[in-house]
Every structure is written in C-alpha cells, then in structure tokens.
Write a protein that holds these residues in place. Structure first.
Motif, mmCIF file in Angstrom:
data_model
loop_
_atom_site.group_PDB
_atom_site.id
_atom_site.type_symbol
_atom_site.label_atom_id
_atom_site.label_comp_id
_atom_site.label_asym_id
_atom_site.label_seq_id
_atom_site.Cartn_x
_atom_site.Cartn_y
_atom_site.Cartn_z
ATOM 1 N N GLU A 491 -65.653 -19.295 -39.857
ATOM 2 C CA GLU A 491 -66.814 -18.974 -41.099
ATOM 3 C C GLU A 491 -67.019 -20.520 -41.323
ATOM 4 O O GLU A 491 -67.775 -20.693 -41.840
ATOM 5 C CB GLU A 491 -65.571 -18.491 -42.063
ATOM 6 N N ASN A 492 -66.570 -21.943 -40.626
ATOM 7 C CA ASN A 492 -66.489 -23.038 -40.697
ATOM 8 C C ASN A 492 -67.034 -23.869 -40.424
ATOM 9 O O ASN A 492 -67.451 -24.775 -40.204
ATOM 10 C CB ASN A 492 -64.805 -22.976 -41.443
ATOM 11 N N ALA A 493 -67.796 -23.120 -39.169
ATOM 12 C CA ALA A 493 -68.665 -23.450 -37.965
ATOM 13 C C ALA A 493 -69.737 -23.441 -38.933
ATOM 14 O O ALA A 493 -69.896 -22.814 -39.678
ATOM 15 C CB ALA A 493 -68.987 -22.826 -36.650
ATOM 16 N N THR A 494 -70.490 -24.354 -37.815
ATOM 17 C CA THR A 494 -72.501 -24.747 -38.012
ATOM 18 C C THR A 494 -73.114 -23.256 -37.498
ATOM 19 O O THR A 494 -73.267 -22.484 -36.963
ATOM 20 C CB THR A 494 -73.091 -25.802 -37.884
ATOM 21 N N VAL A 495 -74.346 -23.081 -38.629
ATOM 22 C CA VAL A 495 -74.994 -21.708 -37.823
ATOM 23 C C VAL A 495 -75.125 -21.834 -36.017
ATOM 24 O O VAL A 495 -75.084 -20.736 -35.898
ATOM 25 C CB VAL A 495 -76.423 -22.106 -38.627
ATOM 26 N N GLU A 496 -75.313 -23.284 -35.555
ATOM 27 C CA GLU A 496 -75.693 -23.650 -34.797
ATOM 28 C C GLU A 496 -74.715 -22.963 -33.746
ATOM 29 O O GLU A 496 -74.909 -22.647 -32.003
ATOM 30 C CB GLU A 496 -76.097 -24.373 -34.672
ATOM 31 N N GLU A 497 -73.641 -23.284 -34.188
ATOM 32 C CA GLU A 497 -72.495 -23.304 -32.868
ATOM 33 C C GLU A 497 -72.315 -22.119 -32.902
ATOM 34 O O GLU A 497 -71.227 -21.643 -31.942
ATOM 35 C CB GLU A 497 -71.240 -23.581 -33.905
ATOM 36 N N ASN A 498 -72.080 -20.751 -34.149
ATOM 37 C CA ASN A 498 -72.063 -19.476 -33.950
ATOM 38 C C ASN A 498 -73.254 -18.783 -33.456
ATOM 39 O O ASN A 498 -72.992 -17.889 -32.766
ATOM 40 C CB ASN A 498 -71.355 -19.218 -35.530
ATOM 41 N N ALA A 499 -74.320 -19.339 -33.344
ATOM 42 C CA ALA A 499 -74.691 -18.570 -32.240
ATOM 43 C C ALA A 499 -74.786 -18.658 -30.751
ATOM 44 O O ALA A 499 -75.218 -18.137 -29.852
ATOM 45 C CB ALA A 499 -76.858 -19.208 -33.295
ATOM 46 N N GLY A 500 -74.331 -19.699 -30.987
ATOM 47 C CA GLY A 500 -74.662 -19.780 -29.882
ATOM 48 C C GLY A 500 -73.224 -19.364 -29.260
ATOM 49 O O GLY A 500 -73.284 -18.963 -27.621
ATOM 50 N N ARG A 501 -72.445 -19.649 -29.821
ATOM 51 C CA ARG A 501 -71.123 -18.242 -28.897
ATOM 52 C C ARG A 501 -71.875 -17.024 -28.888
ATOM 53 O O ARG A 501 -70.936 -16.143 -28.422
ATOM 54 C CB ARG A 501 -69.981 -18.102 -30.037
ATOM 55 N N LEU A 502 -72.239 -16.689 -30.490
ATOM 56 C CA LEU A 502 -73.064 -14.719 -29.694
ATOM 57 C C LEU A 502 -73.371 -14.771 -29.090
ATOM 58 O O LEU A 502 -73.725 -14.219 -27.972
ATOM 59 C CB LEU A 502 -73.367 -15.116 -31.352
ATOM 60 N N ALA A 503 -74.460 -16.026 -28.442
ATOM 61 C CA ALA A 503 -75.660 -15.637 -27.358
ATOM 62 C C ALA A 503 -74.823 -15.282 -26.539
ATOM 63 O O ALA A 503 -75.241 -14.859 -25.199
ATOM 64 C CB ALA A 503 -76.363 -17.132 -26.775
ATOM 65 N N GLU A 504 -73.703 -16.772 -25.742
ATOM 66 C CA GLU A 504 -72.611 -16.232 -24.732
ATOM 67 C C GLU A 504 -72.258 -14.369 -24.343
ATOM 68 O O GLU A 504 -72.226 -14.061 -23.688
ATOM 69 C CB GLU A 504 -71.756 -17.240 -24.740
ATOM 70 N N PHE A 505 -72.409 -14.748 -25.915
ATOM 71 C CA PHE A 505 -71.287 -12.386 -25.611
ATOM 72 C C PHE A 505 -72.042 -12.209 -25.331
ATOM 73 O O PHE A 505 -71.522 -11.235 -24.516
ATOM 74 C CB PHE A 505 -70.545 -12.464 -27.458
ATOM 75 N N LEU A 506 -73.173 -12.190 -26.022
ATOM 76 C CA LEU A 506 -74.408 -10.817 -25.863
ATOM 77 C C LEU A 506 -75.042 -11.264 -24.842
ATOM 78 O O LEU A 506 -75.874 -10.424 -24.564
ATOM 79 C CB LEU A 506 -75.041 -10.416 -27.684
ATOM 80 N N THR A 507 -75.191 -12.050 -24.203
ATOM 81 C CA THR A 507 -75.785 -13.315 -23.230
ATOM 82 C C THR A 507 -77.542 -12.348 -23.375
ATOM 83 O O THR A 507 -77.973 -12.033 -22.618
ATOM 84 C CB THR A 507 -75.055 -11.570 -21.515
ATOM 85 N N ILE A 508 -77.587 -13.330 -24.469
ATOM 86 C CA ILE A 508 -78.656 -13.498 -25.447
ATOM 87 C C ILE A 508 -79.345 -14.656 -24.945
ATOM 88 O O ILE A 508 -78.419 -15.397 -25.107
ATOM 89 C CB ILE A 508 -79.181 -12.583 -26.437
ATOM 90 N N ALA A 509 -81.106 -14.801 -25.927
ATOM 91 C CA ALA A 509 -81.451 -16.058 -25.569
ATOM 92 C C ALA A 509 -80.722 -16.992 -27.266
ATOM 93 O O ALA A 509 -80.540 -15.595 -28.052
ATOM 94 C CB ALA A 509 -82.714 -15.490 -25.939
ATOM 95 N N PRO A 510 -80.964 -17.696 -27.080
ATOM 96 C CA PRO A 510 -79.986 -18.474 -28.141
ATOM 97 C C PRO A 510 -80.939 -18.383 -29.619
ATOM 98 O O PRO A 510 -80.130 -18.139 -30.749
ATOM 99 C CB PRO A 510 -80.142 -20.424 -27.924
ATOM 100 N N GLU A 511 -81.751 -18.382 -29.158
ATOM 101 C CA GLU A 511 -82.974 -18.087 -30.578
ATOM 102 C C GLU A 511 -82.845 -16.310 -31.419
ATOM 103 O O GLU A 511 -82.627 -16.664 -32.991
ATOM 104 C CB GLU A 511 -84.627 -18.470 -30.288
#
Length: 525
Positions: A491-511
C-alpha cells in the motif's frame, strides 16, 4: 470403398494440428480444418504454411471466433463442411474431430467398418424425454434466447435470461422440428451432409432458432439429422470413445491405456493427455498400418465405473479426485492472490478481468457465496471445496478452457498454498500488503464475531493489539514457508513499483500492469 473427410475444429497447438493432419491423410483420407479466429494469427499462418501443399487438406474459407456453448462452434463446423464438400468430391463420410482426438483403429479397419453399415453415426436422443443432460439448464436452453456466453459474460448471460423469464418471453420451437440431443462427435454420410447444408440455406426460421439456443453443438446436427434421415439409417451412437467422470468432465487417457483403447468398439478416442507422448506416437503409427487384427472386448465403460466406484492406488486409468497426489497439470499455471482485506483483492481481480483475459475467482475457499459454475456439486460447500481442492481447481481450469487461472485466498489458508505449491503445475503467489488502522481492525473484530456493537471502547483497545499481531503472524508464516515466485504489492509503495511486481506476477506488459494498479482507490477501505 469409404473415403473419409475429417472435420477438425481446433484452437491451439499448431504442431499437434499439423501432425494430426499428416497422420490422418497418409492413408488417402482427407481433412478440412477450422482454426479458431481468436487464436494468434501466426499460429494459423504456420499451419497453412506447413499443410497448404497437401492435396488432401483444405481449410474453412471463413474462420470465426469460437466460444464454448455458443453458436460459433456450429458455424465453424458448417464452414468446414462446406469447404470439405467442395474440395473432396469423392469423400463418402464426414467425421467430426477435435485436437484431443486420436485414431484407435487403422484406416483399413475404419473404411471396412463404414462400408459395412450404410448409416449415419450420431447420438440423437429426445431432448425432453431423455436424461442426457445431467446438470444445469434443460428446457431453458431452448425456450429463451441466449445472446451472451455463460463462461465469459456470466452476469450478462444470467441477467438476460432472468429478464426474459420475468417478462414471460418464452419462444416456440419450430413446429416440425423434434429437438434431439447428443454428443457433438459424429460421422455422417455425404448425402446427409448435403441435405443439412441445403436445409441451412432454405430454413431461416430453424437457423434463427438454433443461433440463440445454449450449447447448440449438442442439438443442431442431432435434430437436423433426425429430421432429414429415416430412423432406420441412423445409429444413435458416436464412433469416438469418450468417458465422463461423475462430475461431467471428460476422462483423460494416458500412456498405459493403449491396449484398453484398441479393445473398444470405436474408431477414435478422446481426450488424449498432452503428456501421453508414448501413447500418441503408438496411435499415430497405428492408423497407417495394415492387416492389424483387433480383439474387441468393449469393457472400457464398465471397468471405469467399477474402479471409480471403489477407489484404488495406481495410475492406469488416470488420477482420481480423492487422491491427494493428483495434479493440476504440469502445463498449467495457478496464480494465488493473498490479502487480508478481501475487498482490496476483489477490486484488484476486477481490474485484472477488465484488462486481461485471464479467468479470476474470488475467495472460493473462504466465502460460501463466491460465484462458481455448476461443477456437479463439488463447489456447493466450503468443506467440499477445501477437501477436494485440487479436483475443484482442475475442474475450473477445464471449465474456463484455460491453462492460467487466478484465485484469491486469505492469509490464513497457508495449508492450501503449501498444497498447491507442492503440485507439478507452476504456482505463483502475490501477497497484497495493506495498512491496518484501528478503525479497520475494530470493524474486522465485529465482522468475525470477536466483538459486538455493544463492546466497550476499553475492551476493544485491549483486543486490537492481539488482532494486529495475529495478522502479522499469518504474514510471517507465509514468508517463512519460502515459496518460490512470491511477490508483493504494498500500500505504501509507488504505483510504478506495484505495477512492476504485478507485471511479473501476471507475466504481462508493464503498461498493462500500470493500467490495472493506477486507480487511487485500489487500497481504499
């Protein structure tokens, strides 16, 4: 002598399609292929490039995007049939196949079998009087119009259905059509296929009716054949050997089923496991062989019923749902989202559904009312879901026809996480780390029954540190388990940091990941 045109509907695995086409045309038979238009274009182009030079292979002139239970499957079949009729004027029989089917007899045997019987092989039982449908809709499949896919557009499907039912918008079945139902795996003679195509062109009322029925591939051809062909020229059976479990899912065949399959009074079998490479190789060589004798015992169904009725140790007939070692499948990927704030995880999953095509299920092991398809009763209670966890998950993979699935779990479900991580499938874990205010913890205490509306502030003050420590303890246990492929959103991370972790989890493009996590209210209470 019989000459077969195989009608192949497929949507994945180009190499398997190519191999199947070459195996089944080597003995002089033919194949018309419809490759799902929703599949990647490069896969279709690869199949065309490999097979375009074969004179015994043709392709549906128009491809459609197919969905389970939709009219699109019937339309794809009609498109392939039209191409086959035109391309193979000498074909006497048209045999419906999927990519999971393989021949369990030689071409020589198949031709002699079809020559000996001047009939159409298609299951066709009276829709209303038979008990062919075991679970789910029956009459409602026909008398209401179904415009949406129940699997991919569940809310719209049931909203449209319930609205028609409330308003009494039933419709009549065409007066001269006696609706039949049966397996979609049939083998029809040329004159029957020509009569069907002629009726399709002429009877717009029949086409309008079936276009908006639910699961028309189990009723359309079955009804038209019975309408057009005398009963004496119909053998109400399929020539494809397939078994179904008590939960209505097809049984999968493995390497050690070779002798069993050859002994059945069928020409093909479905479904062959993707992992059964030895079985596929042996059956592939079999079709072109000559002078092979078959000892037909036909005990497959009774033997399966006997063994599954008692349970046993062993793998000859595939793994059973009560065996804890049963696997989700080596090729499958289970993605687990863990969060104590259920509304945050649900919000994330809703965003994932909107942006990706990956099926996602909310807290199925924690909430009794989680929206789940009818899986024969195994989904009916939390106790059943938990006890048959792997079987339930396999059914969900099969139901959504996917190799990737997302589920939500509470941090307290460590035993479930450990079980799924021990499976041969690929399992990923995304932990959502939230901040817990005193107000949130007090509300949580009331929701789970640790406190009531009359609980004093002093009592709550003493209780909150214990609840907070319990949540920290659950998180620590997950981290101590040392799961691989374990990521975290904070919750206290930046949107960009969370997007990077989610992209890795879902194996999808960062955008795409950024599009999912960008809303400011994702973590809001």
């Amino acid at each position: 002598m019989a000459e077969i045109a195989y009608i192949l509907l497929c949507h994945k695995d180009p190499q398997a399609v190519i191999q199947q086409a070459r195996r089944l045309t080597v003995a002089g038979d033919n194949m018309a292929i419809h490759f799902d238009a929703s599949a990647p274009a490069e896969q279709y182009e690869r199949i065309r490039a490999e097979l375009d030079g074969l004179p015994n292979v043709t392709f549906a002139k128009k491809r459609v995007k197919c969905g389970w239970g939709e009219w699109s499957l019937v339309q794809a079949t009609l498109n392939a049939l039209e191409s086959a009729i035109e391309a193979f004027p000498r074909a006497t029989h048209f045999y419906m196949l999927s990519g999971d089917c393989m021949a369990i007899k030689t071409a020589e045997y198949a031709h002699q079998f079809l020559d000996a019987r001047d009939v159409d092989f298609i299951e066709s039982f009276d829709f209303f009087d038979s008990d062919w449908i075991k679970t789910g809709m029956k009459e409602d499949r026909l008398i209401y119009r179904h415009y949406f896919n129940e699997r991919t557009q569940k809310r719209r499907f049931y909203a449209a259905f319930n609205l028609q039912r409330r308003l009494g918008l039933k419709r009549a079945i065409p007066a001269d059509i006696q609706v039949q139902i049966g397996s979609q795996w049939w083998c029809l003679r040329r004159r029957t296929v020509e009569a069907i195509l002629a009726m399709v062109a002429k009877r717009r009322d029949v086409m309008r009716f079936f276009r908006t029925t639910w699961i028309p591939d189990e009723t359309f051809f079955q009804s038209l054949v019975r309408h057009l062909v005398p009963d004496t020229e119909i053998e109400s059976r399929t020539l494809t050997f397939l078994l179904f479990s008590d939960y209505g899912l097809p049984v999968t065949f493995y390497n050690d089923h070779y002798d069993l399959l050859l002994a059945q009074d069928y020409l093909f079998a479905r479904k062959i496991s993707p992992e059964a490479t030895d079985l596929k190789a042996r059956l592939g060589r079999l079709y072109a062989a000559r002078d092979v004798s078959f000892q037909i015992s036909n005990e497959g169904r009774s033997l399966y019923a006997f063994l599954t009725g008692r349970g046993r140790i062993g793998r000859r007939f595939g793994m059973r749902f009560w065996e804890t070692e049963s696997s989700l499948g080596r090729e499958r990927e289970l993605m687990i989202v863990v969060c104590k704030k259920w509304h945050v995880a649900k919000r994330l999953l809703e965003r994932i559904r909107q942006v990706t095509n990956v099926p996602a299920v909310d807290y199925l092991f924690n909430e009794e009312n989680t929206a789940l398809p009818d899986l024969g009763g195994i989904q009916s209670t939390l106790e059943k879901r938990t006890r048959h966890r792997r079987s339930l998950m396999r059914m969900l993979f099969d139901y959504y026809e996917t190799d990737r699935l997302i589920v939500c779990m509470d941090p307290g479900n460590l035993d479930l996480m450990e079980d799924f991580f021990a499976d041969r499938s690929t399992t990923r874990l995304l932990e959502i780390e939230c901040q817990f205010s005193d107000d949130y913890l007090a509300g949580h205490a009331r929701r789970v029954g640790l406190a009531g509306e009359q609980t004093s502030a002093a009592t709550l003050a003493r209780l909150l540190p214990t609840i907070r420590n319990d949540m920290i303890y659950e998180t620590d246990r997950i981290r101590d388990a040392g799961f691989p492929r374990h990521g975290r959103l904070r919750e206290n991370a930046t949107v960009e940091e969370n997007a990077g972790r989610l992209a890795e989890f879902l194996t999808i493009a960062p955008e795409k990941a950024l599009q999912i996590v960008r809303p400011d209210h994702l973590f809001a209470d």
